[in-house]
Design a protein around this motif. Structure first.
Motif, PDB file in Angstrom:
ATOM      1  N   PRO A 102       0.810  -1.229   0.000  1.00 24.67           N
ATOM      2  CA  PRO A 102       0.000   0.000   0.000  1.00 24.67           C
ATOM      3  C   PRO A 102       0.844   1.281   0.000  1.00 24.67           C
ATOM      4  CG  PRO A 102      -0.918  -1.593   1.517  1.00 24.67           C
ATOM      5  CD  PRO A 102       0.412  -2.145   1.075  1.00 24.67           C
ATOM      6  N   GLY A 103       0.464   2.181  -0.897  1.00 24.53           N
ATOM      7  CA  GLY A 103       1.139   3.468  -0.978  1.00 24.53           C
ATOM      8  C   GLY A 103       2.435   3.446  -1.757  1.00 24.53           C
ATOM      9  N   GLU A 104       2.773   2.303  -2.343  1.00 25.05           N
ATOM     10  CA  GLU A 104       4.041   2.173  -3.061  1.00 25.05           C
ATOM     11  C   GLU A 104       3.807   1.687  -4.485  1.00 25.05           C
ATOM     12  OE1 GLU A 104       6.764   3.200  -1.439  1.00 25.05           O
ATOM     13  OE2 GLU A 104       5.703   3.349   0.474  1.00 25.05           O
ATOM     14  N   ILE A 105       4.690   2.104  -5.377  1.00 24.25           N
ATOM     15  CA  ILE A 105       4.767   1.539  -6.724  1.00 24.25           C
ATOM     16  C   ILE A 105       5.940   0.570  -6.663  1.00 24.25           C
ATOM     17  CG2 ILE A 105       5.208   2.012  -9.166  1.00 24.25           C
ATOM     18  CD1 ILE A 105       4.090   4.877  -8.595  1.00 24.25           C
ATOM     19  N   SER A 106       5.641  -0.706  -6.854  1.00 24.41           N
ATOM     20  CA  SER A 106       6.641  -1.746  -6.598  1.00 24.41           C
ATOM     21  C   SER A 106       7.097  -2.469  -7.849  1.00 24.41           C
ATOM     22  CB  SER A 106       6.078  -2.782  -5.617  1.00 24.41           C
ATOM     23  OG  SER A 106       5.750  -2.175  -4.386  1.00 24.41           O
ATOM     24  N   LEU A 107       8.394  -2.704  -7.914  1.00 20.54           N
ATOM     25  CA  LEU A 107       8.978  -3.592  -8.910  1.00 20.54           C
ATOM     26  C   LEU A 107       8.850  -4.993  -8.320  1.00 20.54           C
ATOM     27  CD1 LEU A 107      12.298  -1.635  -9.634  1.00 20.54           C
ATOM     28  CD2 LEU A 107      10.057  -1.351 -10.706  1.00 20.54           C
ATOM     29  N   CYS A 108       8.065  -5.848  -8.961  1.00 19.07           N
ATOM     30  CA  CYS A 108       7.706  -7.143  -8.387  1.00 19.07           C
ATOM     31  C   CYS A 108       8.340  -8.289  -9.165  1.00 19.07           C
ATOM     32  CB  CYS A 108       6.190  -7.285  -8.378  1.00 19.07           C
ATOM     33  SG  CYS A 108       5.615  -8.854  -7.718  1.00 19.07           S
ATOM     34  N   PHE A 109       9.102  -9.101  -8.457  1.00 24.55           N
ATOM     35  CA  PHE A 109       9.737 -10.283  -9.025  1.00 24.55           C
ATOM     36  C   PHE A 109       9.098 -11.521  -8.412  1.00 24.55           C
ATOM     37  CE2 PHE A 109      12.756  -6.859  -9.250  1.00 24.55           C
ATOM     38  CZ  PHE A 109      13.367  -7.020 -10.489  1.00 24.55           C
TER      39      PHE A 109
ATOM     40  N   ARG B 186      20.009   1.813  -3.560  1.00 23.22           N
ATOM     41  CA  ARG B 186      19.425   2.710  -4.565  1.00 23.22           C
ATOM     42  C   ARG B 186      18.165   3.405  -4.038  1.00 23.22           C
ATOM     43  NH1 ARG B 186      22.181   3.494  -9.100  1.00 23.22           N
ATOM     44  NH2 ARG B 186      23.444   1.751  -9.751  1.00 23.22           N
ATOM     45  N   ASN B 187      17.979   3.384  -2.712  1.00 27.44           N
ATOM     46  CA  ASN B 187      16.886   4.093  -2.028  1.00 27.44           C
ATOM     47  C   ASN B 187      15.490   3.542  -2.289  1.00 27.44           C
ATOM     48  OD1 ASN B 187      18.607   5.988  -0.715  1.00 27.44           O
ATOM     49  ND2 ASN B 187      18.842   7.005  -2.685  1.00 27.44           N
ATOM     50  N   TYR B 188      15.405   2.261  -2.586  1.00 24.93           N
ATOM     51  CA  TYR B 188      14.103   1.607  -2.683  1.00 24.93           C
ATOM     52  C   TYR B 188      13.745   1.016  -1.327  1.00 24.93           C
ATOM     53  CZ  TYR B 188      14.147   1.584  -7.823  1.00 24.93           C
ATOM     54  OH  TYR B 188      14.145   1.945  -9.150  1.00 24.93           O
ATOM     55  N   LYS B 189      12.470   1.008  -1.004  1.00 26.56           N
ATOM     56  CA  LYS B 189      11.979   0.253   0.134  1.00 26.56           C
ATOM     57  C   LYS B 189      11.908  -1.203  -0.327  1.00 26.56           C
ATOM     58  CE  LYS B 189       9.356   4.290   1.391  1.00 26.56           C
ATOM     59  NZ  LYS B 189       8.062   4.938   1.185  1.00 26.56           N
ATOM     60  N   THR B 190      11.797  -2.134   0.626  1.00 25.91           N
ATOM     61  CA  THR B 190      11.845  -3.551   0.258  1.00 25.91           C
ATOM     62  C   THR B 190      10.726  -4.327   0.932  1.00 25.91           C
ATOM     63  OG1 THR B 190      13.392  -3.977   2.064  1.00 25.91           O
ATOM     64  CG2 THR B 190      14.348  -3.553  -0.121  1.00 25.91           C
ATOM     65  N   CYS B 191      10.246  -5.356   0.214  1.00 28.74           N
ATOM     66  CA  CYS B 191       9.167  -6.181   0.742  1.00 28.74           C
ATOM     67  C   CYS B 191       9.323  -7.609   0.240  1.00 28.74           C
ATOM     68  CB  CYS B 191       7.820  -5.613   0.295  1.00 28.74           C
ATOM     69  SG  CYS B 191       6.396  -6.467   1.011  1.00 28.74           S
ATOM     70  N   LEU B 192       8.910  -8.545   1.082  1.00 25.67           N
ATOM     71  CA  LEU B 192       8.895  -9.962   0.735  1.00 25.67           C
ATOM     72  C   LEU B 192       7.528 -10.526   1.059  1.00 25.67           C
ATOM     73  CD1 LEU B 192      10.271 -12.718   0.014  1.00 25.67           C
ATOM     74  CD2 LEU B 192      10.858 -12.880   2.455  1.00 25.67           C
TER      75      LEU B 192
ATOM     76  N   TYR C  26      13.934   2.346 -13.351  1.00 26.86           N
ATOM     77  CA  TYR C  26      12.723   2.779 -12.652  1.00 26.86           C
ATOM     78  C   TYR C  26      13.000   3.736 -11.494  1.00 26.86           C
ATOM     79  CZ  TYR C  26      10.210  -0.540 -15.492  1.00 26.86           C
ATOM     80  OH  TYR C  26       9.658  -1.194 -16.567  1.00 26.86           O
ATOM     81  N   ALA C  27      14.231   4.195 -11.373  1.00 25.26           N
ATOM     82  CA  ALA C  27      14.561   5.176 -10.329  1.00 25.26           C
ATOM     83  C   ALA C  27      13.674   6.407 -10.497  1.00 25.26           C
ATOM     84  CB  ALA C  27      16.036   5.561 -10.424  1.00 25.26           C
ATOM     85  N   ASN C  28      13.183   6.937  -9.402  1.00 30.23           N
ATOM     86  CA  ASN C  28      12.291   8.107  -9.371  1.00 30.23           C
ATOM     87  C   ASN C  28      10.902   7.822  -9.937  1.00 30.23           C
ATOM     88  OD1 ASN C  28      14.364   9.752  -8.236  1.00 30.23           O
ATOM     89  ND2 ASN C  28      15.243   9.928 -10.278  1.00 30.23           N
ATOM     90  N   LEU C  29      10.613   6.574 -10.278  1.00 32.92           N
ATOM     91  CA  LEU C  29       9.277   6.175 -10.735  1.00 32.92           C
ATOM     92  C   LEU C  29       8.677   5.177  -9.737  1.00 32.92           C
ATOM     93  CD1 LEU C  29      10.084   5.679 -14.524  1.00 32.92           C
ATOM     94  CD2 LEU C  29       8.884   7.616 -13.477  1.00 32.92           C
ATOM     95  N   ALA C  30       9.417   4.128  -9.449  1.00 26.45           N
ATOM     96  CA  ALA C  30       8.985   3.127  -8.467  1.00 26.45           C
ATOM     97  C   ALA C  30       9.631   3.443  -7.124  1.00 26.45           C
ATOM     98  CB  ALA C  30       9.363   1.725  -8.926  1.00 26.45           C
ATOM     99  N   THR C  31       9.021   2.933  -6.046  1.00 27.83           N
ATOM    100  CA  THR C  31       9.501   3.256  -4.703  1.00 27.83           C
ATOM    101  C   THR C  31       9.885   2.027  -3.879  1.00 27.83           C
ATOM    102  OG1 THR C  31       7.212   3.231  -3.925  1.00 27.83           O
ATOM    103  CG2 THR C  31       8.149   5.378  -4.561  1.00 27.83           C
ATOM    104  N   CYS C  32       9.540   0.837  -4.383  1.00 27.57           N
ATOM    105  CA  CYS C  32       9.723  -0.373  -3.593  1.00 27.57           C
ATOM    106  C   CYS C  32      10.111  -1.538  -4.504  1.00 27.57           C
ATOM    107  CB  CYS C  32       8.403  -0.696  -2.866  1.00 27.57           C
ATOM    108  SG  CYS C  32       8.466  -2.115  -1.755  1.00 27.57           S
ATOM    109  N   VAL C  33      10.873  -2.460  -3.968  1.00 27.28           N
ATOM    110  CA  VAL C  33      11.165  -3.716  -4.652  1.00 27.28           C
ATOM    111  C   VAL C  33      10.506  -4.824  -3.850  1.00 27.28           C
ATOM    112  CG1 VAL C  33      12.946  -5.339  -5.394  1.00 27.28           C
ATOM    113  CG2 VAL C  33      13.320  -2.870  -5.646  1.00 27.28           C
TER     114      VAL C  33
END
Length: 149
Positions: free
Chosen positions: A14-21, A88-94, A59-66
């Motif tokens: 929530p609240g993040e644009i995430s790069l999802c693998f 690279r200043n991304y937030k992280t989630c698993l 995706y720097a400055n576009l996405a906020t989370c990996v």
């Protein structure tokens, strides 16, 4: 570590644009899993540091989370990718079906979703779910962010 797909997602954190693998080779194999194709080991493409860094830059400055959908079974490799993300200043989630992960892995995460998929309990949008979306730093359960009023 192999990934089956790469997507830009908006709802999983929530609240993040995430790069999802989506990582292949899941050993949990939850009954009713919506992604059983991820059970096959080495399915998809090899996630290299070079490719990963290219995507982080792109995706720097576009996405906020990996976000990694699985991968905790590749503990050391996953930690490398999470550290690169944070650098690279991304937030992280698993997202994991496990209830716990290694302390070393947890230290690299901003958020973690834990708990096996149980069709009778539903996902994070269900108040009776067994799954938890946790802010790691505070250990706060943030499931309420997924529940519609």
């Amino acid at each position: 570590m192999y990934y089956y797909s790469f997507q830009i997602v908006f709802q999983e954190v929530p609240g993040e644009i995430s790069l999802c693998f989506s990582i292949s080779g899941c050993t949990i194999r939850c009954k009713g899993c919506h992604s059983p194709y991820l059970w096959k080991k080495n399915s998809g493409s090899l996630l290299t540091v070079s490719l990963f860094e290219t995507l982080l830059k792109q995706y720097a400055n576009l996405a906020t989370c990996v976000l990694f959908m699985g991968g905790e079974w590749h503990n050391e490799e996953l930690i490398v990718f999470l550290k690169l993300s944070k650098k690279r200043n991304y937030k992280t989630c698993l997202y994991t079906g496990e209830d716990q992960v290694s302390i070393e892995l947890l230290a690299e995460l901003t958020w973690i979703k834990t708990g096996k998929w149980n069709p009778s309990l539903g996902g994070l949008e269900n108040k009776k779910t067994n799954q938890k979306f946790i802010e790691v730093k505070t250990n706060k359960i943030l499931n309420y962010l997924f529940i519609k009023n």
